[in-house]
Scaffold this motif. Structure first.
Motif, PDB file in Angstrom:
ATOM      1  N   MET A 169      13.568   5.392   4.878  1.00 31.11           N
ATOM      2  CA  MET A 169      12.388   6.077   4.166  1.00 31.11           C
ATOM      3  C   MET A 169      12.355   7.635   4.176  1.00 31.11           C
ATOM      4  O   MET A 169      12.307   8.181   5.233  1.00 31.11           O
ATOM      5  CB  MET A 169      11.105   5.483   4.470  1.00 31.11           C
ATOM      6  N   SER A 170      12.060   8.367   3.012  1.00 33.13           N
ATOM      7  CA  SER A 170      12.181   9.709   3.076  1.00 33.13           C
ATOM      8  C   SER A 170      10.845  10.216   3.305  1.00 33.13           C
ATOM      9  O   SER A 170       9.978   9.400   3.226  1.00 33.13           O
ATOM     10  CB  SER A 170      12.699  10.088   1.573  1.00 33.13           C
ATOM     11  N   ASP A 171      10.826  11.387   3.433  1.00 36.84           N
ATOM     12  CA  ASP A 171       9.572  12.126   3.696  1.00 36.84           C
ATOM     13  C   ASP A 171       8.756  12.149   2.707  1.00 36.84           C
ATOM     14  O   ASP A 171       7.314  11.504   2.660  1.00 36.84           O
ATOM     15  CB  ASP A 171       9.697  13.543   4.254  1.00 36.84           C
ATOM     16  N   LEU A 172       9.092  12.034   1.521  1.00 35.37           N
ATOM     17  CA  LEU A 172       8.356  11.960   0.204  1.00 35.37           C
ATOM     18  C   LEU A 172       7.715  10.512   0.040  1.00 35.37           C
ATOM     19  O   LEU A 172       6.519  10.301  -0.232  1.00 35.37           O
ATOM     20  CB  LEU A 172       9.373  12.171  -0.942  1.00 35.37           C
TER      21      LEU A 172
ATOM     22  N   ILE B  90       7.232   8.359   2.572  1.00 40.45           N
ATOM     23  CA  ILE B  90       6.104   8.474   3.651  1.00 40.45           C
ATOM     24  C   ILE B  90       5.181   8.780   3.006  1.00 40.45           C
ATOM     25  O   ILE B  90       3.674   8.134   3.031  1.00 40.45           O
ATOM     26  CB  ILE B  90       6.486   9.075   5.080  1.00 40.45           C
ATOM     27  N   ILE B  91       4.896   9.992   2.442  1.00 34.71           N
ATOM     28  CA  ILE B  91       3.678  10.588   1.805  1.00 34.71           C
ATOM     29  C   ILE B  91       3.102   9.881   0.835  1.00 34.71           C
ATOM     30  O   ILE B  91       1.863   9.473   0.724  1.00 34.71           O
ATOM     31  CB  ILE B  91       4.030  12.041   1.513  1.00 34.71           C
ATOM     32  N   ILE B  92       4.036   9.321   0.059  1.00 36.54           N
ATOM     33  CA  ILE B  92       3.610   8.649  -1.197  1.00 36.54           C
ATOM     34  C   ILE B  92       2.737   7.291  -0.651  1.00 36.54           C
ATOM     35  O   ILE B  92       1.487   6.939  -1.282  1.00 36.54           O
ATOM     36  CB  ILE B  92       4.365   8.034  -2.080  1.00 36.54           C
ATOM     37  N   GLU B  93       3.370   6.717   0.251  1.00 41.34           N
ATOM     38  CA  GLU B  93       2.945   5.478   0.909  1.00 41.34           C
ATOM     39  C   GLU B  93       1.265   5.695   1.585  1.00 41.34           C
ATOM     40  O   GLU B  93       0.412   5.076   1.502  1.00 41.34           O
ATOM     41  CB  GLU B  93       3.710   4.888   2.115  1.00 41.34           C
ATOM     42  N   ARG B  94       1.323   6.942   2.325  1.00 43.13           N
ATOM     43  CA  ARG B  94       0.008   7.250   2.829  1.00 43.13           C
ATOM     44  C   ARG B  94      -1.222   7.583   2.010  1.00 43.13           C
ATOM     45  O   ARG B  94      -2.006   7.129   2.034  1.00 43.13           O
ATOM     46  CB  ARG B  94       0.224   8.491   3.537  1.00 43.13           C
ATOM     47  N   LEU B  95      -0.690   8.034   0.663  1.00 41.46           N
ATOM     48  CA  LEU B  95      -1.593   8.171  -0.389  1.00 41.46           C
ATOM     49  C   LEU B  95      -2.181   7.113  -0.814  1.00 41.46           C
ATOM     50  O   LEU B  95      -3.283   6.638  -1.095  1.00 41.46           O
ATOM     51  CB  LEU B  95      -1.178   9.319  -1.548  1.00 41.46           C
ATOM     52  N   GLU B  96      -1.278   6.119  -1.051  1.00 38.48           N
ATOM     53  CA  GLU B  96      -1.617   4.587  -1.800  1.00 38.48           C
ATOM     54  C   GLU B  96      -2.265   3.995  -0.646  1.00 38.48           C
ATOM     55  O   GLU B  96      -3.427   3.234  -1.118  1.00 38.48           O
ATOM     56  CB  GLU B  96      -0.374   4.083  -2.085  1.00 38.48           C
ATOM     57  N   MET B  97      -2.106   3.879   0.603  1.00 41.22           N
ATOM     58  CA  MET B  97      -2.816   3.249   1.989  1.00 41.22           C
ATOM     59  C   MET B  97      -4.034   3.597   1.661  1.00 41.22           C
ATOM     60  O   MET B  97      -5.124   3.033   1.947  1.00 41.22           O
ATOM     61  CB  MET B  97      -2.182   3.351   3.015  1.00 41.22           C
ATOM     62  N   ARG B  98      -4.521   4.963   1.341  1.00 45.69           N
ATOM     63  CA  ARG B  98      -5.830   5.372   1.295  1.00 45.69           C
ATOM     64  C   ARG B  98      -6.445   5.186  -0.064  1.00 45.69           C
ATOM     65  O   ARG B  98      -7.451   5.701  -0.134  1.00 45.69           O
ATOM     66  CB  ARG B  98      -5.840   7.006   1.786  1.00 45.69           C
ATOM     67  N   GLY B  99      -5.945   4.509  -0.757  1.00 38.90           N
ATOM     68  CA  GLY B  99      -6.458   4.201  -2.089  1.00 38.90           C
ATOM     69  C   GLY B  99      -6.487   5.233  -3.381  1.00 38.90           C
ATOM     70  O   GLY B  99      -6.907   5.076  -4.217  1.00 38.90           O
ATOM     71  N   HIS B 100      -5.404   6.342  -2.974  1.00 42.39           N
ATOM     72  CA  HIS B 100      -5.284   7.009  -4.094  1.00 42.39           C
ATOM     73  C   HIS B 100      -3.967   6.754  -5.080  1.00 42.39           C
ATOM     74  O   HIS B 100      -3.179   6.270  -4.578  1.00 42.39           O
ATOM     75  CB  HIS B 100      -4.976   8.531  -3.365  1.00 42.39           C
ATOM     76  N   ARG B 101      -4.637   6.896  -6.336  1.00 42.21           N
ATOM     77  CA  ARG B 101      -3.462   6.829  -7.173  1.00 42.21           C
ATOM     78  C   ARG B 101      -2.253   7.795  -7.074  1.00 42.21           C
ATOM     79  O   ARG B 101      -2.752   8.973  -6.989  1.00 42.21           O
ATOM     80  CB  ARG B 101      -3.902   6.949  -8.753  1.00 42.21           C
ATOM     81  N   VAL B 102      -1.080   7.522  -7.280  1.00 39.98           N
ATOM     82  CA  VAL B 102       0.220   8.363  -7.342  1.00 39.98           C
ATOM     83  C   VAL B 102       0.586   8.322  -8.791  1.00 39.98           C
ATOM     84  O   VAL B 102       1.603   7.624  -9.061  1.00 39.98           O
ATOM     85  CB  VAL B 102       1.126   7.873  -6.219  1.00 39.98           C
TER      86      VAL B 102
END
Length: 150
Positions: free
Chosen positions: A1-4, A6-18
């Motif tokens: 999994m790339s850094d990008l 991981i960041i996208i996943e963290r945003l989604e896990m916190r309920g933020h739309r990507v």
């Protein structure tokens, strides 16, 4: 999994739309070599609105993906950061930024809380000076009998 990813996943896990725009901002942030400004991100992601960049930078700061660096001239820069709570040494000559984690201000924070009745939730510390390379360059440029610049 790339850094990008991981960041996208963290945003989604916190309920933020990507959204596509938010993804472009994250891509632009990850493309930065060192510290950068919002304007640098805007240049890297030209089709993204300024408000979207600022909102995304706030989210990335809250997620500890980036940290803020207040430069000596008052401009706000950012850095990609995988560290927890830390502070910065900022060179006033070349703009180099280094992290440091040691910061024993506990007694000061406790005293402030006591004296002001604030519930202190955090702090932000930048230390300004001249890095070794800049000091060495300055010393090499000083001729006998000439005062060093301040």
């Amino acid at each position: 999994m790339s850094d990008l990813d991981i960041i996208i996943e963290r945003l989604e896990m916190r309920g933020h739309r990507v959204t596509a725009s938010r993804r472009r901002v994250v891509d632009a942030v990850m493309a930065q070599a060192s510290h950068f400004t919002v304007d640098d991100v805007l240049r890297e992601a030209p089709k993204v609105g300024r408000a979207t960049v600022f909102r995304t930078m706030k989210l990335l700061t809250d997620l500890n993906v980036v940290c803020r660096v207040l430069m000596d001239d008052g401009t706000l820069h950012y850095r990609v950061s995988a560290r927890g709570h830390h502070h910065h040494l900022v060179c006033r000559d070349c703009g180099r930024v280094e992290d440091f984690a040691t910061c024993d201000v506990t007694s000061l924070v406790n005293e402030l809380a006591k004296n002001t009745q604030y519930e202190i939730e955090g702090h932000w510390l930048e230390v300004y000076g001249r890095c070794r390379s800049c000091r060495n360059r300055q010393t090499e440029g000083v001729h006998v009998g000439q005062a060093p610049r301040s």
